[in-house]
Design a protein around this motif. Structure first.
Motif, PDB file in Angstrom:
ATOM      1  N   SER A  81       2.275  -1.544 -13.046  1.00  0.00           N
ATOM      2  CA  SER A  81       3.286  -0.963 -12.148  1.00  0.00           C
ATOM      3  C   SER A  81       4.026   0.200 -12.789  1.00  0.00           C
ATOM      4  N   ASP A 109       4.746   1.569  -0.119  1.00  0.00           N
ATOM      5  CA  ASP A 109       4.656   2.215  -1.431  1.00  0.00           C
ATOM      6  C   ASP A 109       5.166   1.306  -2.549  1.00  0.00           C
ATOM      7  N   ALA A 127      -7.045   4.541  -0.677  1.00  0.00           N
ATOM      8  CA  ALA A 127      -5.775   5.259  -0.525  1.00  0.00           C
ATOM      9  C   ALA A 127      -5.522   6.190  -1.707  1.00  0.00           C
ATOM     10  N   ARG A 128      -5.915   5.773  -2.889  1.00  0.00           N
ATOM     11  CA  ARG A 128      -5.641   6.556  -4.101  1.00  0.00           C
ATOM     12  C   ARG A 128      -6.686   7.630  -4.354  1.00  0.00           C
ATOM     13  N   GLY A 170      -6.577  -0.167  -1.465  1.00  0.00           N
ATOM     14  CA  GLY A 170      -5.863   0.484  -2.567  1.00  0.00           C
ATOM     15  C   GLY A 170      -6.665   1.605  -3.190  1.00  0.00           C
ATOM     16  N   GLN A 205      -9.173   7.412   3.611  1.00  0.00           N
ATOM     17  CA  GLN A 205      -7.793   6.949   3.662  1.00  0.00           C
ATOM     18  C   GLN A 205      -7.460   6.347   5.023  1.00  0.00           C
ATOM     19  N   GLY A 231       3.667  -1.992  -5.214  1.00  0.00           N
ATOM     20  CA  GLY A 231       2.615  -1.897  -6.223  1.00  0.00           C
ATOM     21  C   GLY A 231       2.146  -3.229  -6.751  1.00  0.00           C
ATOM     22  N   LEU A 276       0.837  -1.201   0.000  1.00  0.00           N
ATOM     23  CA  LEU A 276       0.000   0.000   0.000  1.00  0.00           C
ATOM     24  C   LEU A 276       0.874   1.254   0.000  1.00  0.00           C
ATOM     25  N   PRO A 277       0.304   2.413  -0.347  1.00  0.00           N
ATOM     26  CA  PRO A 277       1.085   3.662  -0.320  1.00  0.00           C
ATOM     27  C   PRO A 277       1.568   4.007   1.095  1.00  0.00           C
ATOM     28  N   GLU A 278       2.651   4.742   1.165  1.00  0.00           N
ATOM     29  CA  GLU A 278       3.186   5.170   2.455  1.00  0.00           C
ATOM     30  C   GLU A 278       2.183   6.017   3.225  1.00  0.00           C
ATOM     31  N   SER A 279       1.330   6.731   2.517  1.00  0.00           N
ATOM     32  CA  SER A 279       0.355   7.613   3.163  1.00  0.00           C
ATOM     33  C   SER A 279      -0.627   6.866   4.048  1.00  0.00           C
TER      34      SER A 279
END
Length: 370
Positions: A298, A71, A105-106, A102, A113, A73, A63-66
């Motif tokens: 990716s 981070d 988060a995006r 996912g 989030q 893919g 998952l993204p770092e946020s």
């Protein structure tokens, strides 16, 4: 294209395989099959395995770092899904992490989030409702959304929604004023009815009747969000199928070497050897198409055609391999207490979820015509 596995892919595959190898035994699968069988009140869900995947960081890794991830893919997620498929693991990594967390988060707001982060930590489960009865166009949902003074309201029905009863929220595509949009729905506000599927996975029919919903992104972004979700759902199912048929082929190859008839190993018989060779080619083709689609995603390159190609191979080749495994095993292959039966039913579930060959060819034809 460079299909050399990344270090992260190899590490996550090894870690996932180690966790599954310790916890997913033939006895454990039989126990889960009994728990999730018809007439019971429990789901076929391996909570111990899910907790271990969360504790080891597998869930959040890609998952993204946020939202607490590393981070990574699609390539890394595909590596995890492949291992889960090899062990026919009863966990919702595809739906809760790849698709649910996912997407939020995006495309989600701060609160959404936060749900993605909690899903990555394993504290909640998310899922997605992508299928509708007798609707073969997932990008054009018949479920409708209406905006009122009190917010958005959904009306319609979805089928085979994974883990809907256990999920905290469901991602639901719907049509709003002629446009496609994606919403979050609390399953407690909908009517959720258990369905029985071939491998006893927990899937549900969900009915919405003026059900309150929370918009993800904006209506103008809905088509993009749904395309993003569908691409990852289809690729994820294909990756699960890849792991499932890879391990199934290993099992039948071992059996063909050890089982003897007329004083010879059955694998030495020409007809058996030919079917195993065909299965090997099918698995190789599926591995190539899944890897290509994951790499394109990716790299943020156009991947729709590659995803549909992988989807076709997963359903079509998966069907052939699954039946070869059962046929070569003979009567043992249809014994519900034998591990091969789990691989057969898992492969059939993935095949049915991915759709028929006609669906895939029609979708590919439409893509090639544009």
């Amino acid at each position: 294209m460079d299909f050399t596995p990344t270090e992260a892919q190899l590490d996550l595959a090894r870690l996932t395989g180690e966790v599954c190898g310790k916890l997913v035994t033939a006895d454990r699968l039989r126990e889960l099959d009994t728990a999730g069988g018809a007439g019971t009140n429990t789901e076929r869900f391996d909570e111990t395995l899910w907790s271990s995947l969360a504790e080891t960081g597998v869930l959040a890794a890609a998952l993204p770092e946020s939202v607490g991830g590393s981070d990574l893919g699609p390539l890394e997620q595909t590596a995890i899904l492949r291992e889960l498929g090899k062990h026919v693991a009863a966990v919702p990594y595809l739906w809760s992490i790849v698709v649910g967390a996912g997407a939020l988060a995006r495309f989600g707001d701060a609160a959404q989030q936060d749900r993605a982060a909690r899903a990555g930590a394993g504290s909640i489960i998310l899922t997605a409702a992508l299928a509708e009865e007798r609707n073969w166009e997932p990008t054009q949902p018949t479920t409708t959304a209406v905006e009122t003074d009190g917010g958005w309201r959904l009306t319609g029905a979805k089928t085979t929604v994974p883990f809907a009863e256990r999920a905290e929220r469901i991602l639901v595509p719907a049509t709003a004023s002629g446009a496609t949009a994606v919403f979050l729905v609390d399953p407690a506000a909908a009517t959720v009815t258990a369905q029985q599927v071939v491998d006893r996975s927990p899937e549900f029919a969900v009915e919405f009747t003026d059900t309150p919903a929370e918009l993800v992104g904006g209506v103008a972004d809905g088509a993009e969000i749904l395309d993003w979700i569908l691409a990852r759902a289809w690729l994820g199912l294909s990756a699960l199928q890849l792991g499932t048929v890879e391990r199934a082929l290993e099992l039948v190859a071992e059996y063909a070497r050890e089982r003897t008839q007329f004083g010879k190993a059955v694998g030495s018989f020409q007809a058996v050897a030919q079917r195993l060779a065909d299965a090997y080619i099918d698995v190789q083709g599926l591995r190539l198409t899944v890897t290509k689609a994951a790499w394109l995603l990716s790299e943020n390159l156009p991947a729709a055609e590659a995803v549909h190609t992988a989807k076709f191979w997963a359903a079509d080749a998966g069907h052939r391999v699954a039946h070869t495994v059962v046929h070569v095993h003979g009567g043992v292959g249809i014994d519900r207490d034998h591990i091969v039966h789990n691989y057969f039913t898992a492969a059939k579930h993935n095949e049915f979820a991915l759709g028929t060959g006609t669906d895939h060819l029609r979708a590919l034809g439409a893509l090639l015509a544009t």
